[in-house]
Design an enzyme around this catalytic site. Structure first.
Site, PDB file in Angstrom:
ATOM      1  N   ARG A 211       0.819  -1.209   0.097  1.00  0.00           N
ATOM      2  CA  ARG A 211       0.191  -0.044   0.635  1.00  0.00           C
ATOM      3  C   ARG A 211       0.569   0.753   0.258  1.00  0.00           C
ATOM      4  NH1 ARG A 211       1.996   1.642   4.055  1.00  0.00           N
ATOM      5  NH2 ARG A 211       0.610   3.410   3.771  1.00  0.00           N
ATOM      6  N   GLY A 212       0.095   2.376  -0.006  1.00  0.00           N
ATOM      7  CA  GLY A 212       0.968   3.578  -0.556  1.00  0.00           C
ATOM      8  C   GLY A 212       1.641   3.824  -1.472  1.00  0.00           C
TER       9      GLY A 212
ATOM     10  N   ARG B 163      -7.260  -0.397  -6.977  1.00  0.00           N
ATOM     11  CA  ARG B 163      -7.649   1.464  -5.967  1.00  0.00           C
ATOM     12  C   ARG B 163      -8.126   2.311  -7.008  1.00  0.00           C
ATOM     13  NH1 ARG B 163      -4.458   1.316  -0.754  1.00  0.00           N
ATOM     14  NH2 ARG B 163      -6.123   2.254   0.090  1.00  0.00           N
TER      15      ARG B 163
ATOM     16  N   GLN C 101      -2.962   2.493   9.612  1.00  0.00           N
ATOM     17  CA  GLN C 101      -1.321   2.510   9.264  1.00  0.00           C
ATOM     18  C   GLN C 101      -0.266   3.184  10.549  1.00  0.00           C
ATOM     19  OE1 GLN C 101      -3.701   3.069   7.343  1.00  0.00           O
ATOM     20  NE2 GLN C 101      -4.173   2.947   5.683  1.00  0.00           N
TER      21      GLN C 101
ATOM     22  N   ASP D 165      -1.615  10.783  -2.406  1.00  0.00           N
ATOM     23  CA  ASP D 165      -1.841   9.748  -3.444  1.00  0.00           C
ATOM     24  C   ASP D 165      -2.233  10.674  -4.390  1.00  0.00           C
ATOM     25  OD1 ASP D 165      -2.901   8.760  -0.401  1.00  0.00           O
ATOM     26  OD2 ASP D 165      -2.862   6.842  -2.352  1.00  0.00           O
TER      27      ASP D 165
ATOM     28  N   LYS E 150      -4.831  10.767   2.534  1.00  0.00           N
ATOM     29  CA  LYS E 150      -5.555   9.527   3.701  1.00  0.00           C
ATOM     30  C   LYS E 150      -6.429   9.966   4.491  1.00  0.00           C
ATOM     31  CE  LYS E 150      -5.277   6.071   4.067  1.00  0.00           C
ATOM     32  NZ  LYS E 150      -6.476   4.786   3.675  1.00  0.00           N
TER      33      LYS E 150
END
Ligand code: MRU
Length: 345
Positions: free
Chosen positions: A49-50, A92, A197, A238, A249
């Site tokens: 992720r990230g 995603r 996270q 993102d 986030k």
């Protein structure tokens, strides 16, 4: 416990190894994937992720998928490859890095002469995307470190470190670089509900790096910012629209408003692969809606009465007017984002 090394993602020639981020911090488990479908699932399930890291994982997934295609013609191969890319793109929706990496992989494929040459070119391109992303992130960390003064207390949200970037880290990279320059820094880490996270991953990374940190719940941020205990907020991103509006986030927007209210600088650190010049503003950024169960439960344990309705937008958008600066590998941009972001992606 399997301990291979500290790389969150590695290309092994005919498979991809990732460090399963859902098992951290208590177990360091490396998974080896031999199919693009398994990598797609790992991205959806946040095992990797990230934003930068899923771009790199997506590129390797296309390369892996391509190696497995047996096609009689170039056209048939390209058709099958488009299907593979689509599966990865569907995992995603918010991080631009994933879409850009897949676009770049598709571009290489469409330009290739024959199937064997394209397969090789795709593997080379995925490795290059990984190396370039790591280098961009190292560079932006170095540039951003100028903004950190000796003695700073920095608040960060979610995880924007090596795990999220396959490199130095964006927000955490800047902090790590400042520390390596000899500046004494400490970090406030928001736990980052629903999937924690911050509590699970950022703390794990800071502990390994020997950087002092304090874990707080998301709802404590205003308390510490208002008491003057935070010198700046530093987060990753993102997707950044052409006007500088930034998706990150969920909870980032709240921190930006709190920072502005209290006169605390608010920095976004991201490589240019996170920029999306095709979107005029943050209103156009697709926001991932994840399972309500991630809110009603923590690590499988139910928190709320059965049947509780829950909402779970995974990201929010911070309007550019709240940003003090965007730190990229091509420079630190302050104000006039629409003008200054143009052409640097
Ligand atoms: O849902 P996640 O964990 O993939 O969300 C990640 C973030 O929001 C990070 O802050 C962002 O990708 C920047 S990572 C350098």
């Amino acid at each position: 416990m399997i301990k291979v090394n500290d790389q969150p993602i590695e290309w092994l020639g005919d498979k991809v190894r990732i460090l399963d981020q859902t098992r951290l911090p208590h177990e360091e488990v490396y998974l080896e994937f031999e199919s693009y479908q398994d990598i797609a699932s790992a991205i959806s399930e946040l095992k990797i992720r990230g934003a930068p890291a899923i771009g790199v994982a997506g590129a390797y997934a296309v390369a892996l998928g391509a190696l497995g295609v047996e096609a009689k013609s170039r056209d048939e191969f390209l058709k099958r490859l488009r299907g593979i890319s689509q599966t990865i793109v569907n995992t995603r929706p918010t991080a631009k890095n994933l879409f850009l990496a897949i676009e770049r992989m598709q571009g290489v494929a469409e330009a290739g002469k024959d199937v064997e040459q394209i397969k090789k070119a795709l593997v080379d391109k995925a490795v290059k995307i990984h190396a370039e992303e790591a280098e961009a992130i190292r560079k932006l960390s170095q540039l951003g470190a100028e903004l950190i003064k000796d003695g700073f207390a920095i608040l960060t949200h979610c995880n924007a470190g090596p795990l999220a970037t396959t490199g130095y880290g964006t927000a955490l990279g800047v902090i790590k670089y400042a520390r390596e320059q000899g500046k004494k820094v400490k970090v406030f880490v928001t736990e980052t509900r629903p999937l924690l996270q911050g509590a699970r991953l950022t703390t794990w990374e800071l502990k390994k790096a020997g950087i002092p940190f304090t874990l707080i719940t998301d709802s404590m941020a205003g308390y510490f910012i208002n008491r003057g205990e935070i010198d700046c907020v530093m987060v990753g991103a993102d997707r950044i629209a052409a006007n500088g509006d930034t998706a990150n986030k969920i909870g980032t927007y709240t921190l930006a408003v709190l920072a502005r209210e209290n006169g605390v600088p608010f920095y976004v650190a991201a490589p240019t692969t996170t920029l999306d010049p095709t979107l005029a503003s943050g209103d156009e950024i697709p926001i991932e809606q994840r399972s309500p169960e991630e809110v009603t439960h923590i690590q499988g344990v139910s928190l709320a009465p059965d049947g509780t309705q829950a909402a779970n937008p995974a990201f929010d958008v911070t309007p550019h007017r709240y940003l003090t600066a965007i730190i990229t590998e091509k420079g630190i941009i302050q104000e006039l984002y629409s003008e200054r972001l143009k052409g640097i992606e």
